[in-house]
Design an enzyme around this catalytic site. Structure first.
Site, PDB file in Angstrom:
ATOM      1  N   HIS A 313       0.806  -1.253   0.038  1.00  0.00           N
ATOM      2  CA  HIS A 313       0.073   0.009  -0.108  1.00  0.00           C
ATOM      3  C   HIS A 313       0.699   1.274  -0.095  1.00  0.00           C
ATOM      4  O   HIS A 313       0.484   2.386   0.512  1.00  0.00           O
ATOM      5  CB  HIS A 313      -0.941  -0.018   1.339  1.00  0.00           C
ATOM      6  CG  HIS A 313      -2.090  -0.927   1.051  1.00  0.00           C
ATOM      7  ND1 HIS A 313      -3.374  -0.854   0.501  1.00  0.00           N
ATOM      8  CD2 HIS A 313      -2.244  -2.274   1.704  1.00  0.00           C
ATOM      9  CE1 HIS A 313      -3.931  -1.907   0.570  1.00  0.00           C
ATOM     10  NE2 HIS A 313      -3.395  -2.757   1.178  1.00  0.00           N
ATOM     11  N   ASP A 379      -0.513  -5.060   5.984  1.00  0.00           N
ATOM     12  CA  ASP A 379      -1.730  -5.683   5.665  1.00  0.00           C
ATOM     13  C   ASP A 379      -1.529  -6.025   4.190  1.00  0.00           C
ATOM     14  O   ASP A 379      -0.611  -5.314   3.476  1.00  0.00           O
ATOM     15  CB  ASP A 379      -3.201  -5.233   5.746  1.00  0.00           C
ATOM     16  CG  ASP A 379      -3.102  -3.952   5.320  1.00  0.00           C
ATOM     17  OD1 ASP A 379      -2.373  -3.013   5.209  1.00  0.00           O
ATOM     18  OD2 ASP A 379      -4.505  -3.677   4.325  1.00  0.00           O
ATOM     19  N   GLU A 380      -2.156  -7.257   3.539  1.00  0.00           N
ATOM     20  CA  GLU A 380      -1.869  -7.395   1.992  1.00  0.00           C
ATOM     21  C   GLU A 380      -0.927  -7.507   1.489  1.00  0.00           C
ATOM     22  O   GLU A 380      -0.688  -6.875   0.286  1.00  0.00           O
ATOM     23  CB  GLU A 380      -3.234  -6.504   1.435  1.00  0.00           C
ATOM     24  CG  GLU A 380      -4.412  -6.680   1.929  1.00  0.00           C
ATOM     25  CD  GLU A 380      -5.486  -5.765   1.370  1.00  0.00           C
ATOM     26  OE1 GLU A 380      -6.938  -6.407   0.967  1.00  0.00           O
ATOM     27  OE2 GLU A 380      -5.209  -4.626   1.082  1.00  0.00           O
ATOM     28  N   PHE A 381       0.062  -7.904   2.170  1.00  0.00           N
ATOM     29  CA  PHE A 381       1.655  -8.038   1.427  1.00  0.00           C
ATOM     30  C   PHE A 381       1.614  -9.098   0.331  1.00  0.00           C
ATOM     31  O   PHE A 381       1.035 -10.284   0.247  1.00  0.00           O
ATOM     32  CB  PHE A 381       2.633  -8.586   2.643  1.00  0.00           C
ATOM     33  CG  PHE A 381       3.772  -8.628   2.237  1.00  0.00           C
ATOM     34  CD1 PHE A 381       4.790  -7.656   2.002  1.00  0.00           C
ATOM     35  CD2 PHE A 381       4.476  -9.839   2.194  1.00  0.00           C
ATOM     36  CE1 PHE A 381       6.124  -7.908   1.744  1.00  0.00           C
ATOM     37  CE2 PHE A 381       5.871 -10.391   1.838  1.00  0.00           C
ATOM     38  CZ  PHE A 381       6.757  -9.137   1.586  1.00  0.00           C
ATOM     39  N   GLU A 427      -2.314  -9.443   9.732  1.00  0.00           N
ATOM     40  CA  GLU A 427      -1.415 -10.467   8.983  1.00  0.00           C
ATOM     41  C   GLU A 427      -0.097 -10.612   9.252  1.00  0.00           C
ATOM     42  O   GLU A 427       0.632 -11.718   8.962  1.00  0.00           O
ATOM     43  CB  GLU A 427      -1.473 -10.099   7.307  1.00  0.00           C
ATOM     44  CG  GLU A 427      -2.765  -9.931   6.810  1.00  0.00           C
ATOM     45  CD  GLU A 427      -3.740  -8.807   6.895  1.00  0.00           C
ATOM     46  OE1 GLU A 427      -4.159  -8.422   5.727  1.00  0.00           O
ATOM     47  OE2 GLU A 427      -3.577  -8.298   7.641  1.00  0.00           O
TER      48      GLU A 427
END
Length: 613
Positions: A313, A379-381, A427
């Site tokens: 991000h 998050d959302e790696f 996460e």
């Protein structure tokens, strides 16, 4: 008809509800009477025995609570009201209380409302008290603070500030507030506001005297997450959200201030980042804006927590520093990121450390006077993106996880160096198995058994379960679909997290559900999330309020009532409608809870689902 008839016979026996008390969120204990008292501008207010400067709302010491713009606040130069206070300045309890008194009396006397939507149909004149008879006036508001505030009061860690209070109003016209901290006084003042209504002749009254309230929150962290990167919000919108939070006794504003779509945050040590990363030259937050937002929040008993999400991000940084980002604008974006544009920090590039050292040395000292926390995201790696990273060149988790561990350790060291507590998305410890220290607070959003797993591992948790507390859900896709196969596949274009989270759904979520007593102690509270793909300043009020109010009662009052039963939406609905009307009267465009028919007469069972067949 808006509802199908699902049964042919229903019982006429509906749940009987006692006329609801007005206070939101529900106090720990409350007793009221049925006597009428009136209040006027000349009420005398004392704080620890000294007179609070209060002669009338027209006096410059008490400006209108509707003032929120940068220019107006700067012109006032009243630090206790929420004007600019330079970083490092001391906050004084008497200033916090003074501002709270002015705002409360402004709300009572100048921003009140005739509650016709809450009275029976066409019955305002018959329901409101007679105003031409002998009246007992509230002449005194005596505020006592029993404890001493310190720097941690204004930027508390966990539950380090005592927000409890007691409030009483006797039949002789004396109101009393007692609290340990100035923040507790602020919470009491908001409950005091909710006792009063405007008469059709514009006088102000309560019909609940005498009043006795004792109250304290169940959770120390009661928040809203606001994404200001995907769509930019003017500063006055953020200040308005802070006002609404104070009225609902919410106390944490989590600002997701950067993302791959835009970098609106000015960093004086690296001006090029926002110059090239903001949507437009005006769509930025200056250091003054940041200090103003934080100061305004402190004066309302709210802590602002900024987040720079990384190492994912973060793609927008490629506009100014392309040599530290991998996968910027990679296609197809569905392979490399959760939503476009893609871009993550290179994990084996020393220039990333140089960038983050400069960034954090600039930003964190400007945050730390006002907050105990800083959110580092995580998050959302996306592992696939490192196939494009010349410093890594692989998506092999055995290589990437150690690099992510090193990245996280360094980042949290920077946060601790500034005297702040790191926050991460779930996460990091749960999905990527990154080791984090016990001081790190984990924000959970994926639902299921996540909170149980995190607390069983000993982590402190903030619950933002998307199944319940994502306010952007259920409003359709932000993506566009070409005719043909894309259209056919995605029709009717629902978003990923529908359905819409109604206030009833939000209200029934318990962050402590299915936890042991020890696990429950690790849940600091929760946040409702406002992700801004399809939200900006034009619709944010109606999407936050009053749904965030529902979460606010869960977090302040607990999901269970004093009898150990789930709080009923039938009982809550009239009170929620009441606080909605107050928010509208005070300048926030909150959405209606019901059609007016459902709230008139304060009977939540009017529009409840029938019981029995």
């Amino acid at each position: 008809m808006h509802m199908m008839k699902l049964v042919s016979r229903v019982s006429t026996l509906l749940l009987s509800v006692t006329p609801a008390l007005a206070i939101w969120p529900a106090p720990t204990s409350i007793t009221t009477g049925n006597q009428t008292l009136w209040i006027e501008h000349n009420v005398q207010v004392t704080y620890n025995g000294g007179i609070v400067r209060w002669s009338s709302l027209s006096h410059p010491s008490c400006p209108s609570a509707a003032i929120r713009t940068n220019e107006e606040l700067l012109a006032l130069q009243l630090p206790w009201y929420g004007g600019f206070v330079p970083p490092g300045s001391d906050f004084r309890s008497q200033d916090i209380v003074h501002g709270g008194v002015c705002r409360a009396l402004d709300a009572i006397l100048n921003q009140n409302f005739v509650p016709w939507k809450l009275y029976a149909r066409n019955a305002v004149k018959q329901t409101e008290p007679a105003a031409n008879k002998g009246k007992t006036l509230i002449t005194k508001l005596e505020i006592s603070q029993t404890g001493k505030d310190n720097s941690s009061t204004w930027k508390p860690v966990g539950g380090s500030v005592d927000e409890s209070y007691s409030l009483s109003v006797d039949l002789k016209g004396t109101a009393k507030i007692e609290a340990v901290s100035a923040v507790g006084v602020l919470r009491a003042l908001e409950s005091f506001v909710q006792l009063f209504y405007q008469h059709t002749n514009r006088q102000i009254y309560t019909t609940l005297a005498p009043v006795e309230i004792k109250d304290a929150p169940q959770f120390p962290h009661r928040g809203i997450l606001l994404d200001v990167a995907r769509n930019y919000y003017p500063v006055e919108n953020i200040l308005s959200i802070l006002d609404g939070m104070a009225w609902n006794k919410l106390n944490r504003l989590h600002i997701h201030v950067t993302d791959s779509q835009a970098w609106p945050l000015q960093i004086p040590a690296m001006p090029e980042v926002s110059e090239k990363g903001a949507y437009a030259p005006h769509a930025v937050y200056t250091p003054h804006d940041v200090a103003l937002i934080q100061t305004y929040a402190v004066h309302r008993g709210i802590e602002v927590i900024f987040e720079i999400d990384m190492p994912g991000h973060i793609g927008i940084v490629a506009e100014s520093h392309p040599d530290i980002i991998t996968g910027w604008g990679a296609e197809p974006w569905t392979t490399y990121c959760a939503e476009p544009p893609c871009g993550q920090f290179r994990l084996n590039e020393t220039k990333v450390d140089t960038f983050l050292d400069t960034l954090m040395d600039d930003l964190l000292p400007r945050v730390s006077p006002y907050s105990a926390y800083f959110h580092t995201g995580g998050d959302e790696f996306n592992f696939q993106e490192y196939l494009l990273d010349p410093s890594v060149g692989t998506n092999d988790t055995t290589i990437l996880i150690p690099l992510l561990q090193k990245f996280t350790d360094k980042n949290h060291a920077r946060v601790r160096k500034a005297g702040l507590v790191p926050l991460v998305w779930e996460e990091i410890p749960k999905d990527y198995n990154i080791t984090i220290e016990k001081d790190v607070v984990v924000q959970s959003w994926l639902g299921g058994s996540a909170v149980q797993e995190l607390t069983s591992a000993g982590h402190q948790v903030i619950d933002s379960n998307y199944n319940f507390w994502y306010l952007d859900c259920g409003r359709g896709q932000f993506l566009n679909f070409e005719n043909g196969q894309p259209f056919d596949t995605y029709y009717p274009f629902n978003d990923w997290c529908g359905p819409t989270k109604s206030w009833q759904l939000i209200y029934q979520h318990d962050p402590r559900a299915n936890l042991t007593e020890e696990q429950a102690k690790l849940v600091l509270g929760g946040e409702v999330a406002v992700w801004s793909e399809t939200i900006d300043e034009t619709n944010v009020d109606s999407l936050i309020w009053p749904r965030a109010s529902a979460a606010g009662e869960v977090l302040w009052s607990g999901r269970l009532d004093a009898s150990g039963n789930n709080r009923s939406a039938v009982e809550a609905a009239p009170r929620l409608a009441d606080i909605r009307e107050r928010m509208v009267a005070r300048g926030i465009g909150a959405a209606p809870v019901h059609m007016t028919f459902c709230t008139q007469g304060r009977n939540g069972s009017t529009c409840s689902w029938p019981v029995g067949v």
